[in-house]
Design a protein around this motif. Structure first.
Motif: not given
Length: 345
Positions: A109, A112-113, A140, A142-144, A151, A153
């Protein structure tokens, strides 16, 4: 018997030459069987007045992740790291619940973008680049939640590099130089800084061809990093990648049982994340594990501004295919043809 389509003058050789003639490929390709090159070709320019050749050094982009995964595995073998240990056992300031396994398989997770969504920081030293990048990752969200999704990374591999440094007492770069490059006999491999790339004619300049379709030296732009990291910062020749694959399979970098563990698939990559035509695609520990036709292949691709690279190792057939390009025009057709022809060998 070696498939003649893979030999000089064969189908693969002619196809790559045609791509280069159309200005769709600049770089070096190498095919090897049982550790011996059977075809090496170079096309295009490494820089102004300097043609690409078999000894040209290319930015590897994400092929670097193989070295980072291997470094972690070496430390696991030494009892200094555990795949299912918590990230917090080694580093502070990151979300709880993340494991080394999740960092290696893009399921942590963290990340960064994509680059390009905002201005890039400007750093002027290796230390500032490492410290600044890790600070941005820590900041940043976490995205999930760890382990609940996939994702891809690059940032996860920067964190893995920081674990290597913390545990080994060396910088990530020095650790890989000593324990991967030197041990595999990769004498032309290193982590070069932007100033080094700008002055060394042996290093291929990365020519940014997408999406504008023009030609521009990415190194000369302010967007080029001072030094790449554990996600994609290594430079090597095609011959050095063959030496790496040979040393890896021979057990010189890691015991054979651990080589199989590191290179083997851990979980399927979601269909939307698959840019290749592999029948099955799984993520390993810094490697990708594919089934292509009746053949098993592991390695890793790489891409970025002025970079298009791929390392394929066919363990059952003892083939290695290396494609190193200094255009960011897709090398997918070249990679796919090599896989198709090896599957028929």
């Amino acid at each position: 018997m070696t498939n003649p389509e893979l030999l000089p003058g064969g189908t693969f050789d002619r196809f790559v030459a045609c791509r280069a003639e159309q200005d769709l490929f600049s770089g070096t390709v190498l095919l090897a069987h049982r550790g011996r090159p059977v075809l090496t070709r170079s096309y295009g320019m490494a820089g102004e007045g300097v043609p690409n050749g078999p000894d040209t050094v290319f930015s590897l982009a994400s092929v670097t992740k193989c070295f980072t995964g291997l470094a972690i595995a070496q430390l696991v073998h030494q009892g200094k790291v555990a795949f299912h240990a918590q990230l917090s056992d080694y580093l502070t300031g990151f979300p709880a619940g993340v494991t080394v396994h999740q960092l290696l398989t893009h399921t942590s997770g963290l990340g960064r973008p994509p680059v390009g969504t905002g201005p890039l920081p400007v750093w002027d030293s290796v230390e500032a680049t490492v410290e600044g990048t890790l600070a941005l990752i820590r900041q940043t969200p976490p995205r999930f939640a760890p382990g609940t999704g996939y994702g891809y990374s690059n940032d996860a591999f920067w964190v893995l590099g920081a674990i290597v440094a913390k545990v080994s007492g060396l910088s990530y770069f020095d650790y890989v130089r000593r324990n991967v490059f030197a041990m595999a006999g990769m004498t032309r491999s290193d982590f070069h800084t932007r100033p080094q790339v700008l002055v060394d004619p042996r290093i291929a300049r990365p020519y940014w061809t997408q999406p504008s379709g023009g030609r521009g030296d990415f190194t000369a732009t302010p967007h080029h990093w001072f030094v790449g990291g554990p996600d994609g910062g290594a430079y090597a020749t095609a011959g050095d990648l063959l030496r790496f694959a040979t040393a890896l399979r021979a057990g010189r970098l890691l015991p054979p049982a651990l080589v199989g563990l590191v290179t083997g698939g851990k979980l399927p990559v979601p269909p939307g994340e698959r840019p290749t035509t592999a029948d099955q695609w799984l993520t390993g520990y810094g490697f990708e594990d594919h089934v292509y036709g009746r053949r098993h292949v592991f390695g890793h691709p790489g891409s970025g501004p002025g970079r298009a690279t791929n390392l394929d190792v066919f363990p059952g057939d003892e083939w290695v295919a290396v494609v190193l390009g200094n255009y960011d025009t897709s090398i997918g057709p070249i990679v796919d043809l090599a896989r198709h022809l090896v599957s028929r060998s």
